[in-house]
Enzyme design. Sequence first.
Site, short mmCIF file in Angstrom:
data_model
loop_
_atom_site.label_atom_id
_atom_site.label_comp_id
_atom_site.label_asym_id
_atom_site.label_seq_id
_atom_site.Cartn_x
_atom_site.Cartn_y
_atom_site.Cartn_z
N GLY A 12 0.82 -1.21 0.00
CA GLY A 12 0.00 0.00 0.00
C GLY A 12 0.85 1.25 0.00
O GLY A 12 0.60 2.20 0.75
N GLY A 16 -1.24 7.61 0.20
CA GLY A 16 -1.36 7.82 1.64
C GLY A 16 -0.06 7.75 2.41
O GLY A 16 1.01 8.13 1.93
N GLY A 18 1.67 5.19 3.28
CA GLY A 18 2.65 4.25 2.72
C GLY A 18 3.55 4.92 1.71
O GLY A 18 4.76 4.65 1.64
N SER A 144 -4.48 0.12 13.91
CA SER A 144 -5.23 1.34 14.23
C SER A 144 -5.61 1.34 15.71
O SER A 144 -5.59 0.30 16.36
CB SER A 144 -6.50 1.40 13.37
OG SER A 144 -7.27 2.52 13.73
N TYR A 167 -13.91 -2.77 10.03
CA TYR A 167 -12.56 -2.19 9.97
C TYR A 167 -11.83 -2.43 11.30
O TYR A 167 -10.69 -2.90 11.33
CB TYR A 167 -12.67 -0.68 9.68
CG TYR A 167 -11.35 0.05 9.70
CD1 TYR A 167 -10.50 0.03 8.60
CD2 TYR A 167 -10.94 0.77 10.83
CE1 TYR A 167 -9.28 0.70 8.62
CE2 TYR A 167 -9.73 1.44 10.86
CZ TYR A 167 -8.90 1.42 9.75
OH TYR A 167 -7.70 2.07 9.77
N1 NAP Z 1 -5.63 7.36 7.47
C1 NAP Z 1 -5.67 7.22 8.79
O1 NAP Z 1 -5.98 8.15 9.52
C2 NAP Z 1 -5.30 5.90 9.41
C3 NAP Z 1 -5.44 5.76 10.80
C4 NAP Z 1 -5.10 4.55 11.39
C5 NAP Z 1 -4.58 3.53 10.63
N2 NAP Z 1 -4.45 3.69 9.28
C6 NAP Z 1 -3.93 2.58 8.49
O2 NAP Z 1 -2.86 3.03 7.69
C7 NAP Z 1 -2.75 2.21 6.51
C8 NAP Z 1 -2.63 3.10 5.28
O3 NAP Z 1 -3.81 3.87 5.21
P1 NAP Z 1 -3.91 5.24 4.37
O4 NAP Z 1 -4.76 6.13 5.17
O5 NAP Z 1 -2.57 5.67 3.92
O6 NAP Z 1 -4.80 4.72 3.15
P2 NAP Z 1 -4.89 5.15 1.61
O7 NAP Z 1 -4.32 6.49 1.36
O8 NAP Z 1 -6.32 4.89 1.24
O9 NAP Z 1 -3.92 4.09 0.90
C9 NAP Z 1 -4.22 2.73 0.93
C10 NAP Z 1 -3.14 1.95 0.20
O10 NAP Z 1 -3.50 0.57 0.25
C11 NAP Z 1 -3.58 0.04 -1.06
N3 NAP Z 1 -4.70 -0.88 -1.20
C12 NAP Z 1 -5.99 -0.68 -0.86
N4 NAP Z 1 -6.73 -1.74 -1.19
C13 NAP Z 1 -5.88 -2.65 -1.76
C14 NAP Z 1 -6.05 -3.93 -2.33
N5 NAP Z 1 -7.23 -4.53 -2.41
N6 NAP Z 1 -4.97 -4.55 -2.83
C15 NAP Z 1 -3.75 -3.96 -2.80
N7 NAP Z 1 -3.52 -2.75 -2.28
C16 NAP Z 1 -4.58 -2.09 -1.77
C17 NAP Z 1 -3.79 1.24 -1.98
O11 NAP Z 1 -3.25 0.90 -3.26
P3 NAP Z 1 -3.85 1.41 -4.67
O12 NAP Z 1 -4.18 2.85 -4.46
O13 NAP Z 1 -2.73 1.21 -5.65
O14 NAP Z 1 -5.02 0.59 -4.97
C18 NAP Z 1 -3.01 2.33 -1.28
O15 NAP Z 1 -1.65 2.30 -1.65
C19 NAP Z 1 -3.99 1.31 6.52
O16 NAP Z 1 -3.65 0.03 6.99
C20 NAP Z 1 -4.91 2.00 7.50
O17 NAP Z 1 -5.85 1.12 8.10
C21 NAP Z 1 -4.80 4.86 8.65
#
Ligand code: NAP
Length: 273
Positions: A12, A16, A18, A144, A167
């Site tokens: 990922g 975001g 990642g 999370s 989630y």
């Molecule tokens: N955002 C927050 O506030 C927050 C808080 C707590 C924890 N987290 C955790 O942090 C992590 C990253 O979250 P983020 O907020 O950065 O999310 P994001 O911006 O939505 O990015 C999600 C990433 O995961 C990949 N992804 C999603 N579905 C997928 C699938 N089916 N197969 C392969 N890759 C997939 C996406 O790839 P593509 O775009 O190439 O499809 C993207 O690179 C997650 O585990 C999330 O639960 C986030």
Amino acid sequence: MKMDGKTVLITGSTDGVGRYVAAKLAAAGANVLIHGRDEARAKSLADDIRRQGHVMPTFYPADLSSLSGARQLAEAVLADHKRLDLFISNAGIGSRTLGAERRTSADGHELRFAVNYLSGFLLAYLLLPAIKASAPSRIVNVASIGQHPIDFDDVMITRGYNGGRAYAQSKLAQIMFTIDLADELKGSGVTVNSLHPATYMNTTMVREGGITPISTVEQGGEAILHLALGDDMAGRSGLFFNGMHEAQANPQAYDVTARKRLRALSLELTGLV
Ligand SMILES: NC(=O)c1ccc[n+]([C@@H]2O[C@H](COP(=O)([O-])OP(=O)(O)OC[C@H]3O[C@@H](n4cnc5c(N)ncnc54)[C@H](OP(=O)(O)O)[C@@H]3O)[C@@H](O)[C@H]2O)c1
């Protein structure tokens, strides 16, 4: 932060937090293996990294909403790399990704459980030989603070589904797995920790959930990098962090029986037994 000659995989990383972490690790000299589904987003990240004069990352596309996608990803990485110094299991979907209704993965599992947890579980085990070969090496599971206990009578939430619970259940499963894996890896030189990076970072999953962001990806990214690289984390394993600080997870994470049940179920669902 010196990562010259080190190989890291971050799932990922096309978007975001990642993406932020991948760029930072590349800037530190690492050979970064980036992953996601979206070719264009991967190319834009690779171009950014190359423009800054760092080692060109390799993109491994895979859809983690199927276990075969996770297997293909592991096979592709292992075909190219016998050593992996750092594995960051970060790919995930939010509580409302693809809508508010219950969805299932290609394998028929509840979708958030499948993408956020089961695929990472399978990937960690499949990649373990390369991770062990690089010891001292680290695994970071991006979980999370949103955690919901697993109802073992209805893990796939066929009754009373809501995305928030789905989630949060998947995120607690990652933390429970982290504690178990740390136990299993004692003495191997591989450590594994999990964290809540930051609350409502400004990322796609937060925006598509209709939530107003309150943290930056930099805040969450630095918390991930701390577990991945911090000198103070050397030899520490099985822990949960809220941002930069060690924290307690939901009580179910410390319930040995619940962890055993989850482990048995996960091994069976992923075909590892
Ligand atoms: N955002 C927050 O506030 C927050 C808080 C707590 C924890 N987290 C955790 O942090 C992590 C990253 O979250 P983020 O907020 O950065 O999310 P994001 O911006 O939505 O990015 C999600 C990433 O995961 C990949 N992804 C999603 N579905 C997928 C699938 N089916 N197969 C392969 N890759 C997939 C996406 O790839 P593509 O775009 O190439 O499809 C993207 O690179 C997650 O585990 C999330 O639960 C986030």
